[in-house]
Design a protein around this motif. Sequence first.
Motif, short mmCIF file in Angstrom:
data_model
loop_
_atom_site.label_atom_id
_atom_site.label_comp_id
_atom_site.label_asym_id
_atom_site.label_seq_id
_atom_site.Cartn_x
_atom_site.Cartn_y
_atom_site.Cartn_z
N GLU A 174 0.78 -1.18 -0.03
CA GLU A 174 0.03 0.09 0.09
C GLU A 174 0.94 1.40 0.12
O GLU A 174 1.81 1.23 0.74
CB GLU A 174 -1.09 -0.05 1.01
CG GLU A 174 -1.87 1.29 1.21
CD GLU A 174 -2.86 1.19 2.39
OE1 GLU A 174 -3.70 0.08 2.47
OE2 GLU A 174 -2.89 1.89 3.37
N ARG A 175 0.56 2.34 -0.80
CA ARG A 175 0.86 3.71 -0.86
C ARG A 175 -0.04 4.65 -0.64
O ARG A 175 -1.18 4.41 -1.31
CB ARG A 175 1.70 3.93 -1.93
CG ARG A 175 2.85 2.89 -2.31
CD ARG A 175 4.03 3.10 -1.74
NE ARG A 175 5.16 2.14 -2.18
CZ ARG A 175 6.15 2.22 -3.03
NH1 ARG A 175 5.89 3.37 -3.83
NH2 ARG A 175 6.82 1.38 -3.22
N SER A 176 0.26 5.92 -0.07
CA SER A 176 -0.85 6.97 -0.17
C SER A 176 -0.10 8.03 -0.82
O SER A 176 0.84 8.48 -0.54
CB SER A 176 -1.28 7.28 1.27
OG SER A 176 -1.97 8.36 1.36
N SER A 178 -0.47 12.21 -2.81
CA SER A 178 -1.53 13.32 -3.17
C SER A 178 -1.45 13.64 -4.85
O SER A 178 -0.07 13.59 -5.07
CB SER A 178 -0.92 14.66 -2.42
OG SER A 178 -1.83 15.67 -2.64
N HIS A 208 -10.28 6.06 -2.87
CA HIS A 208 -10.38 7.48 -2.55
C HIS A 208 -12.13 7.74 -1.87
O HIS A 208 -12.94 7.33 -2.31
CB HIS A 208 -10.37 8.26 -3.88
CG HIS A 208 -10.85 9.80 -3.73
ND1 HIS A 208 -9.87 10.63 -2.97
CD2 HIS A 208 -11.78 10.47 -4.12
CE1 HIS A 208 -10.42 11.81 -2.92
NE2 HIS A 208 -11.60 11.87 -3.74
N ARG A 231 -5.97 13.17 -2.22
CA ARG A 231 -5.31 11.99 -1.51
C ARG A 231 -6.09 10.76 -2.05
O ARG A 231 -7.27 10.52 -2.12
CB ARG A 231 -5.56 11.97 -0.14
CG ARG A 231 -5.02 13.32 0.55
CD ARG A 231 -3.36 13.36 0.34
NE ARG A 231 -2.58 12.13 0.81
CZ ARG A 231 -1.37 11.94 1.10
NH1 ARG A 231 -0.55 12.89 0.35
NH2 ARG A 231 -0.97 10.79 1.42
N VAL A 233 -5.41 6.26 -2.18
CA VAL A 233 -4.16 5.06 -1.36
C VAL A 233 -4.27 4.09 -2.52
O VAL A 233 -5.43 3.76 -3.50
CB VAL A 233 -5.31 4.38 -0.39
CG1 VAL A 233 -4.26 3.02 0.03
CG2 VAL A 233 -5.21 5.49 0.75
#
Length: 855
Positions: A174-176, A178, A208, A231, A233
């Motif tokens: 997982e990454r988050s 912008s 989202h 933002r 994910v």
Amino acid sequence: MSACPLSLVAPVTGITMRLGDVPDPVFAGGELGQGVALDPLEASLHAPCDGEVVQCARTGHALSLRTEQGIEVLLHLGLDTVELQGEGIELLVEVGQWVKAGDELCRFDPELLAERARSLITPLVVTDAAGWQLEHVVDTANGRVERGEPLMHLVAAESSEAAVQAEPMGAWRERSVSLALENGLHARPAARLRAIVQRHAVEMRLLHAATEANAASVSALMNLGLSAGSRVVLQARGEAAEAALDGVVLLLTTPEGVQPVADAAVPSVPSAEVDEGEVAGLVASPGLAIGKPMVLSLPLPEVPYAGRGEALEREALEGALQRVGETLESAREQAVQRGRNTEAEIIEAHLAWLEDPGLSDAARARIEAGRGGGQAWREALDEEAERLRATGNALLAGRVADLHDLQRHVMAEFAESDAAPTFDLPEGAILLAVDLSPSQFVDLLEYAPAGLCLKGGGVTSHVAILARSRGIPCLVAMGDALDGVKGEQAVLDAQAGRLETAPDDARLATVRRKLADEAERRAVERAEATSSAVTRDGRSIEVAANIGNSDEAYLAAESGADGIGLMRSEFLFLGRDSAPDEAEQRREYQTSLAALDGKPVIIRTLDIGADKQLAYLRLPEVPNPALGVRGVRLWHDQPQLLDTQLRALLGVEPLSTLHIMLPMVSEAGEVARVRERLEAIATQLGVVERPRLGAMVEIPSAALCAASLAETADFLSIGTNDLTQYALAMDREDPHLASRADVLHPGVLRLIQATLEGAAGRCPVGVCGAAAGDPLAAALLVAMGVDELSVEPARVAAVKAEIRRLDAASLAREVPALLAMPNAESVRRRLAERHSDAATTISDSTTTISERTSS
């Protein structure tokens, strides 16, 4: 306890070899999966296991089976066999068919394939192991196997909790991030995101707010409604999950960049203050036009509402989607070959939508409800269009026209009438429409519209992009105020953002005078385009053309170009599955030489790298592709590409007009090595004459070592785009630095001066970068001493005219002062003042001549 092993048997009698030894980086690198390869000793391939045929290549050279356990196996007949377009290959199965191990899948002509394809080596690859582990049964290093003999076993992994924990392949990473895309996640970046996921063969989803989207669906991605700053994910799983996440993060966090210069002055909203008889709109493409306003209306094709049965209609829809996809792919390849990259990107986005599983599923659901295939597709895309409008995102709403374009294309396959809809339009009209699709826009070009006015759309829509590229004035987002516009003449002022519906005679006269002055200026320039460009103080400058393919060579000749200053050979290598052979390359190069009829033609060798990838030559992804393996550096690792290209170049006639140019040269030794190779190949071929060999000056080290470079090269050509990028350490693709990455920076100008001084008396120096077409920069370059400017064909006549108005000696006296200025802005300001003074003098002279002529 493990399940019983599944065996994969030899699909053909042949010689085995390790997959890593296959002379193809895609197979050898394991990007597609693990397996083995065979060199066939018979003329048919058979099923290596029981399974369903889930994929057959259109050209018959590859097919995939899926076993009951979910394992997918790819069988790829030969290497580069896609080039044969199915010739010599007969498929005996089809998608959806269940086959048993040993069943015959295809037959082929081994002599034809051996002669025409790169190799008969046939990889057998497990592309989706579905949790099973691969074990080789036979020695895969050059051993003979008989058809049906076991090759590999697939053994199911342990099902215990411990085994699952020890195997991290199924875990979500997982990454988050912008979002940095100024225009949000629209069609083109969504298509690129999907391509990254497909390339790494992983599963990915985006989250989202309370919405989740599968990355395999472009529609789902766009329906997230992501805009700049959102933002999101990212979750991925699979062997290459981290690499895929890296690629997607880079895509989403890298600004796309601004549109061309024409976009810079686009207002954000139309002004509410309009005079009577005016309709306001957003400027999508600037310009001025007079024409009869004509309402454009084109109904959708008539298709049957009710279906003939679910199976028939599903098959019909699949066939229609495939045919439209093939048409679009052909159009994309042609756009790439013609150097129309903008159009190619738009078509690529359409292809991604066409393959979108969400749209296909929506259409199939309607077929199940009794609709015909064409009607089902219509309703599915209407629903998707409404979703895009409902997002409130202007950019996504601007993609509705693209959806309607696909809608029309596919519905035409089901049309009850073969009669194609036609436009009843006079030439030179100002066209009024609710919106236009890209294909409609292209169809309308034959009517030479003076301008476009659209009720909908946006300045970033694909039609807006195409209008700018064609120089057609266009206003968008004009709304219902466009209804009822009529009359014999209207003025489209796509500078002020106005359609003047009832201009009086005085206004028409003023606009006609402006248009006439511009047309007269262009006509005079075109009439003199074939004449030499000589400055007022007597210096003769060659004005050549930059082209992307042989078709444009004829355009360059017609434009009056003194030769070809840069032919980018990349067009031959892009948008295909394998490199062009020697014969194909030679034909293209020979066509370009013939078009110029004895004038010099500079052909740049392949300039490719990690920033411009080839499907069949995957280079490692690097943090900064501009500093990686590209241009002449590629030849160290890929010498066969250079050899083939040099052979093709040495085969053209006459070699006296051919100039070969090497990109990304950093030192004289690189030119010397290529010259040695050129000499060796020429000797092998028995070629007596030699073409001239030159180098591009794009790297500061090349500029500073120009003297030694000029001793080795026959000519130099300054690539100002990259030279500016490397000198200022400013990425040329970064929109935030675009205004500062200016060739007129004193530091860049000093590198150009060093090049000219180093080459003086040794070899000529030209400029083929964008600066050659910039009136201010071009004038300074001539004054500094360059011998040639190479520009786009459409700019040849204008650049020659500007050179004839230039007093190069006078400007040369100011060069030391200009180089001493603190920044690019001050240099550009001084040159603009000088240019304005000269233009005023010439304008006064032209007015006097015009008055004398009219009297």
